[in-house]
Write a protein that holds these residues in place. Structure first.
Motif, mmCIF file in Angstrom:
data_model
loop_
_atom_site.group_PDB
_atom_site.id
_atom_site.type_symbol
_atom_site.label_atom_id
_atom_site.label_comp_id
_atom_site.label_asym_id
_atom_site.label_seq_id
_atom_site.Cartn_x
_atom_site.Cartn_y
_atom_site.Cartn_z
ATOM 1 N N HIS A 13 45.897 34.222 41.395
ATOM 2 C CA HIS A 13 44.690 34.737 40.725
ATOM 3 C C HIS A 13 44.855 36.176 40.251
ATOM 4 N N LEU A 15 46.790 37.354 38.118
ATOM 5 C CA LEU A 15 46.948 37.435 36.655
ATOM 6 C C LEU A 15 45.614 37.342 35.921
ATOM 7 N N GLU A 16 44.653 36.681 36.507
ATOM 8 C CA GLU A 16 43.364 36.462 35.834
ATOM 9 C C GLU A 16 42.309 37.510 36.197
ATOM 10 N N ILE A 104 28.109 30.609 34.604
ATOM 11 C CA ILE A 104 29.497 30.535 34.130
ATOM 12 C C ILE A 104 29.485 30.619 32.609
ATOM 13 N N TYR A 125 30.538 38.066 30.189
ATOM 14 C CA TYR A 125 31.155 36.845 30.722
ATOM 15 C C TYR A 125 30.853 36.736 32.224
ATOM 16 N N ARG A 167 34.488 40.995 28.189
ATOM 17 C CA ARG A 167 33.837 41.350 26.924
ATOM 18 C C ARG A 167 33.281 42.782 26.889
ATOM 19 N N VAL B 95 45.239 24.447 36.115
ATOM 20 C CA VAL B 95 45.774 25.644 35.457
ATOM 21 C C VAL B 95 45.585 25.469 33.957
ATOM 22 N N GLU B 100 41.662 33.893 25.381
ATOM 23 C CA GLU B 100 40.447 34.592 24.941
ATOM 24 C C GLU B 100 39.213 33.699 24.918
ATOM 25 N N ALA B 102 36.233 32.000 25.667
ATOM 26 C CA ALA B 102 35.252 31.841 26.744
ATOM 27 C C ALA B 102 34.667 30.429 26.700
ATOM 28 N N ALA B 105 37.365 28.245 28.492
ATOM 29 C CA ALA B 105 37.535 28.634 29.889
ATOM 30 C C ALA B 105 36.302 28.265 30.716
ATOM 31 N N SER B 106 35.100 28.536 30.174
ATOM 32 C CA SER B 106 33.913 28.312 30.997
ATOM 33 C C SER B 106 33.659 26.823 31.210
ATOM 34 N N GLN B 109 36.037 25.756 33.917
ATOM 35 C CA GLN B 109 35.549 26.309 35.193
ATOM 36 C C GLN B 109 34.430 25.445 35.760
ATOM 37 N N LYS B 110 33.493 25.026 34.890
ATOM 38 C CA LYS B 110 32.342 24.237 35.372
ATOM 39 C C LYS B 110 32.807 22.896 35.925
ATOM 40 N N CYS B 119 40.539 26.990 39.914
ATOM 41 C CA CYS B 119 40.890 27.040 38.498
ATOM 42 C C CYS B 119 41.677 28.321 38.234
ATOM 43 N N PHE B 120 42.859 28.185 37.658
ATOM 44 C CA PHE B 120 43.702 29.359 37.364
ATOM 45 C C PHE B 120 43.890 29.514 35.859
ATOM 46 N N ASN B 121 43.686 30.717 35.367
ATOM 47 C CA ASN B 121 43.902 31.030 33.953
ATOM 48 C C ASN B 121 44.863 32.222 33.865
ATOM 49 N N PRO B 122 46.163 31.966 34.072
ATOM 50 C CA PRO B 122 47.106 33.084 34.224
ATOM 51 C C PRO B 122 47.327 33.931 32.964
ATOM 52 N N TRP B 124 44.726 34.835 30.987
ATOM 53 C CA TRP B 124 43.390 35.307 30.637
ATOM 54 C C TRP B 124 43.383 36.794 30.246
ATOM 55 N N GLN B 125 42.886 37.067 29.043
ATOM 56 C CA GLN B 125 42.732 38.442 28.535
ATOM 57 C C GLN B 125 44.064 39.144 28.273
#
Lengths: 178, 222
Positions: A13, A15-16, A104, A125, A167, B95, B100, B102, B105-106, B109-110, B119-122, B124-125
């Motif tokens: 986690h 990285l995120e 979310i 976000y 954001r 994963v 970017e 949202a 990603a969201s 996630q839900k 949930c992994f988003n390596p 992200w951003q």
């Protein structure tokens, strides 16, 4: 030096939830050190001019069981910014309780009083299943469902329930330049 | 952790797979959604059938789920696929290669929250140029298989992501605000080789179709 305290107990986690905050600080040439909450020492807390406490994923909430590891907050008198899980920690340390509320994704929040450079309706976000608020904090802004921006009544402790590293990156920079 | 990867065969999902492995997770399956809608909100559509070849050279089981690609329906199909992955491959986490979006990603996630998965988003951003340079540094061989925004055109198709490509994209980025990593859907890619592949995939045949600033290249790889 800003101390960034990581609350992710699953290393992947990082990285995120940590790297995006580190990237905002790096891009703005802000000096920081980044450390996991289990490795925090009195010495490093003493050296920090400001502290940011990160968030983490919905399932990675082991930090709540370790709330005693954040007792140093009570003795700290310099600025703290708690992000999502970091805001939960600020609330819990000041005798607040966890309240279940999921948000979310992108949502609008209304910041009614100037808060780290923001005073308007902004898109943020969200990624949380809970929030925590203690009566030692004032609410500066909220979403339809819960407080989103809070500040301690006496100390410069700021909490945001949303993730500004997604954001609203300026909020982190504004905190760094307080 | 046992992970299932939302896998399109493009650079982001393959790099996310690579990072999941690097962080010592066990990848028990890849999950690919094949959308009948070329303008899907959620899923990368070009070259998707070639993911079978990628899964083969990575020796990872592939779970394919078809969807009509209508907005809410495709989310139900995604949930169904993740549910299957949990049952059949005992995944504990999903994963994704989201950078970017949202929206994407969201929604993932839900679904993960509902199915009690992490949930992994390596990515992200991640800075878009940093991402492209990381891919080159980590020896990913990637080609462009789709372009979908002005002023991009068919001349970009089949171009490899290398330093020259990044420099060209930088110019476009400054002039037209094209997202350099293409996650806004400006362009899409296919990974031919990376450190997880037992061999490089070769293009046997390709077919280009499109007009103006919307072009696709369908590949047959061996």
């Amino acid at each position: 030096m800003i101390l960034l305290i990581q609350i992710c107990n699953k290393r992947f986690h990082y990285l995120e939830f940590i790297k995006p905050i580190e990237d905002v600080l790096k891009r703005n040439n802000i000096k920081f050190e980044s450390i996991h909450y289990k490795k925090v020492t009195e010495d490093i807390i003493h050296k920090a001019e400001k502290i940011i406490i990160s968030g983490t994923s919905l399932k990675d909430n082991g930090f709540i069981k370790d709330i005693d590891k954040f007792k140093w907050i009570k003795k700290f008198d310099k600025p703290i910014l708690g992000i999502c899980g970091g805001m939960h920690i600020l609330g819990l340390i000041f005798n607040g309780e966890l309240i279940k509320q999921q948000e979310i994704g992108l949502t609008f929040i209304d910041i009614k009083q100037e808060f780290l450079g923001y005073k308007e309706k902004i898109e943020v976000y969200e990624l949380h299943n809970f929030y925590a608020i203690s009566n030692e904090f004032n609410i500066y802004g909220g979403s339809k469902y819960c407080p989103q921006a809070v500040k301690h009544k006496k100390n410069p402790f700021f909490g945001v329930l949303f993730h500004p590293e997604v954001r609203n990156k300026d909020l982190i920079v504004n905190f760094a330049y307080l | 952790m046992k992970c299932g990867i939302l896998f399109s065969g493009g650079k982001d999902s393959v790099f996310a797979t690579y990072l999941a492995k690097k962080y010592e997770n066990e990848i028990t399956c890849l999950i690919t959604i094949i959308s009948e809608n070329p303008d899907s909100y959620m899923f990368h559509t070009p070259s998707i059938l070639k993911v079978k070849k990628q899964a083969e050279v990575m020796n990872i089981p592939l779970l394919i789920q078809k969807t009509k690609g209508e907005k809410e329906e495709e989310l139900k199909d995604l949930e169904l696929a993740i549910q299957k992955a949990k049952k059949e491959f005992n995944i504990e986490a999903i994963v994704t290669g989201s950078v970017e979006s949202a929206y994407q990603a969201s929604r993932v996630q839900k679904i993960c929250d509902k199915l009690e998965l992490d949930c992994f988003n390596p990515l992200w951003q991640k800075d878009q140029f940093e991402l492209l340079y990381d891919l080159i540094e980590n020896k990913f061989k990637i080609i462009i298989t789709g372009v979908f925004a002005y002023p991009l055109n068919e001349t970009l198709l089949s171009r490899e992501i290398n330093d020259k490509f990044i420099n060209d994209i930088k110019t476009l980025f400054e002039k037209y605000k094209i997202n350099p990593a293409g996650e806004g859907g400006e362009f899409e890619s296919f990974v031919l080789n990376c450190p997880m592949f037992s061999k490089e995939l070769k293009i046997k045949d390709s077919e280009i179709s499109g007009k103006k600033n919307s072009w696709r290249m369908e590949l047959e790889v061996i």
